[in-house]
Design an enzyme around this catalytic site. Sequence first.
Site, PDB file in Angstrom:
ATOM      1  N   CYS A   1       0.824  -1.205   0.000  1.00 53.03           N
ATOM      2  CA  CYS A   1       0.000   0.000   0.000  1.00 53.03           C
ATOM      3  C   CYS A   1       0.864   1.263   0.000  1.00 53.03           C
ATOM      4  O   CYS A   1       0.442   2.289  -0.497  1.00 53.03           O
ATOM      5  CB  CYS A   1      -0.939  -0.003   1.173  1.00 53.03           C
ATOM      6  SG  CYS A   1      -0.148   0.156   2.768  1.00 53.03           S
ATOM      7  N   GLY A   2       2.089   1.180   0.536  1.00 52.97           N
ATOM      8  CA  GLY A   2       2.969   2.345   0.534  1.00 52.97           C
ATOM      9  C   GLY A   2       3.363   2.747  -0.864  1.00 52.97           C
ATOM     10  O   GLY A   2       3.389   3.933  -1.198  1.00 52.97           O
ATOM     11  N   ALA A   5       0.424   4.392  -2.493  1.00 47.36           N
ATOM     12  CA  ALA A   5       0.286   5.777  -2.021  1.00 47.36           C
ATOM     13  C   ALA A   5       1.318   6.674  -2.699  1.00 47.36           C
ATOM     14  O   ALA A   5       1.002   7.790  -3.121  1.00 47.36           O
ATOM     15  CB  ALA A   5       0.436   5.836  -0.498  1.00 47.36           C
TER      16      ALA A   5
END
Length: 181
Positions: A1-2, A5
């Site tokens: 998810c980083g 993002a």
Amino acid sequence: CGLVALWMAGTLLAPPSGIPLERLVEMAMERGYTAQGEMFSVADMGKLAQETLGCQVEQLHGGLGGPNRARVLWHLVSGHPLLIPYDEDFNHEPCHRKGHKAHWAVSTGVLLGVRAVPRLGYSEDPELPGLFHPVPTMPHQPPALPEEGSAGAVYLLSKQGKSWHYQLWDYDQVRDSNLQL
């Protein structure tokens, strides 16, 4: 998810498409920042952002409160995205799970509850009375920031990589979730 993002932030910094997500994952793996796409290190995320997006990165220490609060808000008011590690609840909002639900979000804007709106350089939203936007072609002075601890006065426009929608998150809730990681 980083990495998702970071990719979302990249689409804002380098429109129209930014850097492809596959390339971000590839570079992170080549540099040893990730094994399968996860990003646990804020420092590594910063290095990757600088290298891939050519942006200036600042890693904040001590959380999003205190002296960092004004820095974060001015950064967002200036139109720059912000990557935030936090614990994610079932609805993608910030919560407190001691890092067991750690994720990254990108914040792209801020909604400020202010006492007085500076009229010069701002226009009222035609659909939402009481909501004012800066006029891009006019010089404008940002309004005074609400004081820390003012309930309901500051919301971050944020998105987590698994969600299709932006959400408004209470600043204090994000600050507290980030701080407990």
